[in-house]
Design an enzyme around this catalytic site. Sequence first.
Site, short mmCIF file in Angstrom:
data_model
loop_
_atom_site.label_atom_id
_atom_site.label_comp_id
_atom_site.label_asym_id
_atom_site.label_seq_id
_atom_site.Cartn_x
_atom_site.Cartn_y
_atom_site.Cartn_z
N HIS A 138 25.12 -50.11 -14.99
CA HIS A 138 26.57 -49.95 -15.16
C HIS A 138 27.33 -50.71 -14.06
CE1 HIS A 138 26.75 -45.91 -12.71
NE2 HIS A 138 26.95 -46.93 -11.91
N GLU A 143 28.89 -47.46 -18.84
CA GLU A 143 27.51 -47.04 -19.03
C GLU A 143 26.85 -47.85 -20.16
OE1 GLU A 143 26.52 -45.38 -16.66
OE2 GLU A 143 27.37 -43.38 -16.43
P1 PGA Z 1 26.06 -47.02 -5.16
O1 PGA Z 1 26.71 -46.99 -6.61
O2 PGA Z 1 26.73 -48.14 -4.43
O3 PGA Z 1 26.39 -45.69 -4.59
O4 PGA Z 1 24.61 -47.23 -5.37
C1 PGA Z 1 26.84 -48.15 -7.34
C2 PGA Z 1 27.22 -47.83 -8.75
O5 PGA Z 1 26.77 -46.79 -9.27
O6 PGA Z 1 27.94 -48.61 -9.36
#
Ligand code: PGA
Length: 239
Positions: A138, A143
């Site tokens: 995503h 999603e």
């Molecule tokens: P994260 O999230 O930087 O906390 O890994 C990234 C995302 O889910 O887009």
Amino acid sequence: MLIIENQNYEAMSKKAAEHIIERVKQNPFLNLGLATGGTPQRMYEYLVEDYRKNGSDYQNVKCYNLDEYVGVSKDNKNSYYHYMKKNLYGHINIKEENTFIPNGMAKCLEHECREYEEKLTLSGGIDLQILGIGENGHIGFNEPGTPFNASTHIVQLDSSTRKANSRYFSTVEEVPTHAITMGLHSIMKSKEILLLVSGENKAEAFKQLTSGKITTDFPASILQNHKNVKVMECLGLNE
Ligand code: PGA
């Protein structure tokens, strides 16, 4: 897609911050698209450090965030509004009225989505969009299965996303089930995209992002069709 390898998270964060600072210098009226999550956190610290040391000027910069949880108020510590205030907006000279985050508490969420998309269009478009990536591919909260032509919309979060984000909540049940996110089409309209990817758990996502099939099953794959994407990684793939 230009891939920029970095020694570690520090180096990646510094380079990403320097890139933003350079763009702000080149265009004091920059429209900057911003992301939340764990990955850009150090980058924001570098931006704040630079502001304190060098006084980079954000008074005419406009910032547009990718997403916000539904049903989470601005003063909730898990809201992305709160995240942005804590990590960046509260420390630099950006004007409050120049910061835009979808309102997940809006009475009519569909109306909020339409209005947010309109704001993006009226702004003249995002000049530089910062992105992270989820393990499931995503970007924003688009999603798997999200159509490539989606504009800002309401999304039901994947259980894997809720699980990943449960680290900020007491229990996974507390993680909101829905969010408002800029769509893939909204993101693709950005003139320049800088995607940050960090951590061993993202190695597979990096592979699919850069060399996998372009498919809605892996939303970030659409970025292969964008003309100006830089991917900064610190996965230690060649160590
Ligand atoms: P994260 O999230 O930087 O906390 O890994 C990234 C995302 O889910 O887009």
